[in-house]
Design a protein around this motif. Structure first.
Motif, short mmCIF file in Angstrom:
data_model
loop_
_atom_site.label_atom_id
_atom_site.label_comp_id
_atom_site.label_asym_id
_atom_site.label_seq_id
_atom_site.Cartn_x
_atom_site.Cartn_y
_atom_site.Cartn_z
N HIS A 29 -35.60 -81.82 151.21
CA HIS A 29 -36.47 -82.87 150.70
C HIS A 29 -35.75 -84.17 150.34
CE1 HIS A 29 -39.88 -80.18 150.67
NE2 HIS A 29 -39.08 -79.27 150.16
N ASN A 69 -39.58 -88.16 151.59
CA ASN A 69 -40.97 -88.55 151.72
C ASN A 69 -41.55 -88.85 150.33
OD1 ASN A 69 -43.68 -88.85 152.17
ND2 ASN A 69 -43.92 -86.97 153.36
N GLU A 71 -44.33 -89.58 149.34
CA GLU A 71 -45.66 -89.01 149.08
C GLU A 71 -45.58 -87.59 148.56
OE1 GLU A 71 -48.10 -90.24 152.34
OE2 GLU A 71 -47.52 -92.25 151.74
N GLU A 72 -44.41 -86.95 148.72
CA GLU A 72 -44.22 -85.59 148.21
C GLU A 72 -43.61 -85.57 146.82
OE1 GLU A 72 -41.74 -83.67 151.11
OE2 GLU A 72 -43.44 -83.17 152.40
N TRP A 75 -45.07 -83.03 144.14
CA TRP A 75 -44.85 -81.63 144.51
C TRP A 75 -43.37 -81.25 144.43
CZ3 TRP A 75 -42.24 -78.80 148.20
CH2 TRP A 75 -42.59 -77.45 148.27
#
Length: 142
Positions: A29, A69, A71-72, A75
């Motif tokens: 990530h 990312n 947008e993650e 999470w």
């Protein structure tokens, strides 16, 4: 609301040199930006060192990562918060807290998230070495 930063500074078990299983999650990530430092001090908690923020010029070494990312963000950081023990039962105090911190890398400063120790270091011995990996190598030398 957008987070202040998509960077993460790690100084302990999530650093690449530890080969912790959670490091695989991190590399899925985040992208490593390189070595960096933040103002802080290490203390020996026995099984592992812990870090706290300081205002004076005392620095701890670590690695700076950028979230792949944005947008993650929610999470990914919920997973990291869980790994760092922030999600505790009602009435318990988390061992760590996540805060934004100024990171210094190659003469530049930026903001990143860090997980600071959330307990008292009053009775813990201060670690003079500002790098957990080097400290553990010295401590575990026969």
């Amino acid at each position: 609301m957008k987070p202040a930063t998509y960077q993460l500074f790690v100084y302990g078990s999530l650093r690449s040199g530890f080969r912790n299983p959670a490091y695989h999650y991190l590399t899925q990530h985040f992208r490593l930006l390189g070595e960096a430092v933040v103002k802080g001090k290490f203390y020996d908690k026995g099984d592992y060192p812990v870090a706290i923020p300081v205002s004076e010029d005392s620095f701890i070494q670590g690695e700076l990562y950028l979230l792949n990312n944005p947008e993650e963000f929610s999470w990914v950081f919920v997973q990291l918060d869980d790994y760092e023990g922030l999600n505790v039962e009602e009435g318990e105090t988390p061992m760590y807290r996540r805060e934004a911190v100024t990171v210094f890398q190659e003469g530049q400063s930026s903001q990143a998230w860090i997980y600071w120790f959330n307990g008292s270091v009053g009775n813990l011995p201060e670690i003079q070495v500002g790098d957990v990996l080097k400290y553990l190598q010295l401590k575990n030398k026969p």
